[in-house]
Design an enzyme around this catalytic site. Sequence first.
Site, PDB file in Angstrom:
ATOM      1  CD  GLU A  21      48.223  34.068  75.974  1.00 25.31           C
ATOM      2  OE1 GLU A  21      48.138  32.834  75.864  1.00 25.31           O
ATOM      3  OE2 GLU A  21      47.239  34.835  75.909  1.00 25.31           O
TER       4      GLU A  21
ATOM      5  CB  CYS B 154      43.109  34.512  75.120  1.00 19.85           C
ATOM      6  SG  CYS B 154      42.440  32.866  74.876  1.00 19.85           S
TER       7      CYS B 154
ATOM      8  CG  ASN C  78      45.011  32.705  69.957  1.00 19.20           C
ATOM      9  OD1 ASN C  78      45.871  31.859  69.742  1.00 19.20           O
ATOM     10  ND2 ASN C  78      44.238  32.664  71.026  1.00 19.20           N
ATOM     11  CD  GLU C  79      42.166  28.515  71.571  1.00 15.79           C
ATOM     12  OE1 GLU C  79      41.576  29.139  72.488  1.00 15.79           O
ATOM     13  OE2 GLU C  79      42.984  27.606  71.805  1.00 15.79           O
TER      14      GLU C  79
HETATM   15  O1  AHR Z   1      47.624  28.805  76.499  1.00 14.89           O
HETATM   16  C1  AHR Z   1      46.586  29.375  77.232  1.00 14.89           C
HETATM   17  C2  AHR Z   1      45.409  29.762  76.341  1.00 14.89           C
HETATM   18  O2  AHR Z   1      44.844  28.612  75.778  1.00 14.89           O
HETATM   19  C3  AHR Z   1      45.740  30.614  75.150  1.00 14.89           C
HETATM   20  O3  AHR Z   1      45.766  31.945  75.451  1.00 14.89           O
HETATM   21  C4  AHR Z   1      44.626  30.327  74.213  1.00 14.89           C
HETATM   22  O4  AHR Z   1      45.011  30.459  72.867  1.00 14.89           O
HETATM   23  C5  AHR Z   1      44.164  28.939  74.578  1.00 14.89           C
HETATM   24  O5  AHR Z   1      42.822  28.893  74.807  1.00 14.89           O
END
Ligand code: AHR
Length: 661
Positions: A53, A247, A378-379
């Site tokens: 990321e 994120c 993603n999350e």
């Molecule tokens: O790894 C850091 C962050 O942690 C990532 O962007 C996210 O997916 C998670 O909350």
Amino acid sequence: MKLKKLFTPLKLRSALFVTALCAAYCVQAVTVEVQADKPGAKINPAMWGIFFEDINFGADGGLYAEMVKNRGFEFPDPMMGWFKLSPSKARGSLAIRDENPFNAANPHYIHIESEGKDLFGIANEGFRGMGVRKGEAYDFAAEIRNVSGTPGLRVELYSHDGALLDTVKLGNFSGEWKKYNTVLHPNDTDAAAKLYVLVDGKGAVDLDFISLFPENTWKHRPGGLRADMVQALADLHPGFMRFPGGCIVEGSELDKRYQWKKTIGPVEDRKLLINRWNYEFLHRPTPDYFQSFGLGFYEFFQMCEDIGAQPLPILNCGMACQFNSGELCPIDDVDQYIQDALDLIEFANGPTTSEWGAKRAALGHPEPFHLKMIGIGNENWLQPYIDRYTKFHKVLKEKHPEIQLISSAGPSPADDRFKFAWEKLRALHADIIDEHCYDKPDWFLSNTHRYDDYDRNGPKVFMGEYAAQSDKVVSVKNRNTLECAIAEAAYLTGLERNADVVRMASYAPLFANTEAWQWTPNLIWVDSLNVCRTPNYYVQQLFSCNRGDEVLPVTVDAQPSPGANGKLFVSTVRDDAADEVIVKLVNAAGNPLDCDVKLNGASVAANSARAIVLGGADKNSVNSFLHSDAIAPVENTIPASGLIHQTLPANSMTVLRIKVK
Ligand code: AHR
């Protein structure tokens, strides 16, 4: 009371001391028994991967080797990263303009006018330090337009303390925008050099897209990636690479989400976007953090191919980050996000006669990239996610049944959002669910059996983000300690033993620049010149380089539940090509442990085996740039016939590779 009675006689004291020592250290050896002739679940060849990321200056200021920050003057403060240079006698003016730019996607440029009394211009500080090495070459390029007079340019490199490292002249500029190039050869190494661009002579020029790249990039690709950083990834032999986040895929609002189509083609056509980690943490503001997308989707696919990792792109599913606005696209608009996924599959795998396959070919890669998986969101969590995932699932399963879909279980490994996601995704027959966990080392040690009872007929698991936190999540005090690495290693034995359910895993985050990080811990730390591999990195490497093909049953002291036995955690696999049994032994205790390893159903082929040991006496140890291998694996040949005796050091992971008949 007489004073001497207060003291224990010397002999008795010695005996007590020895007894105490024995209690602490002379524990009887544990017996690890491997059933070498009973191979179980097949291990996914892509089991151990990486997750990239653009956080902590991971791309701009990291992997993407561009050394000039804000090369296109497109930051909201167009002079951020730049400063004016006007030696005593020099007189002139600077202005940011946008009339008649060389590229509409990058409309701003700098206009420099000099009275010609002395060199006058600008300097760039790089990404918090421009790292240059003596003996290496650096490619300078800029879009230049002559406006008045016939001034030339001096392009120079200066060290952090003002020593001239190299200077070259450029001139005869056209009245139309044109790209000019030259090469700089610094006469010294410097971690915080600066690039000077000075107008030489009376007149005015417009300048844009001012760029400096090392020639020594990964595979020597011009405008490419930092060779040492990609090498660190290649050395992990990752089975897959998840990208571009995180994120960052979601964006704090939807208009700041990651859109892959905007990241391919000529770099000057890629429009700058603020990085959400620029402003995410008030305690770690990073006002100079933007995404140039110089590392875009084509480069991601190319890097995956280079390092033998299966690509796993993550796409926005129509939801902004739920830690931020949580903005949702109207459900009927999800179709355009799904179209992006369909086009991505065509871009990666489609024939060169297809619209997106042709774009891939035009970029230099007519062969497909063999995309097999895509992450939807993603999350993300709760019903809005399930609504959107359901739409993706329906279309993609119909049009591309060959593509595995990764869905999200949210940010926690056990909360209500997690349970909700699993229930709904199981009902949808989702392929693979992405679980995330950032927690204390104890969580990892006490969850090595997490997957033992998972439903073997439900969706598979991708442990897509995890890292042990020496302090607590998002604390700036977190360190990449040996203790954290060993806790992760223990946890990974549980994943490996359950390789029929857990198909993939990746640590997070991957990279951090020491001068510009927002999040810690991270797998690999870098500065402008160097790479530091953490103990956690070596744990990942020990798993991926000793993956094996099938899980083998193992008991510890006849208990079929390795890991329940105090602080010893074990998993065993078979490497078919090498004819080797691989035993991973993690001793998370603060004292050494004697261990006898016995193979049942196979005999040791040679009279020796290999032991690779990662460990250290102090569980708080970390690696540093000065001592980057303080905690690193050490390999030795060990005697092996029948029983293999090993003393597992305190806080250690040992990999035994035993050749069998
Ligand atoms: O790894 C850091 C962050 O942690 C990532 O962007 C996210 O997916 C998670 O909350």
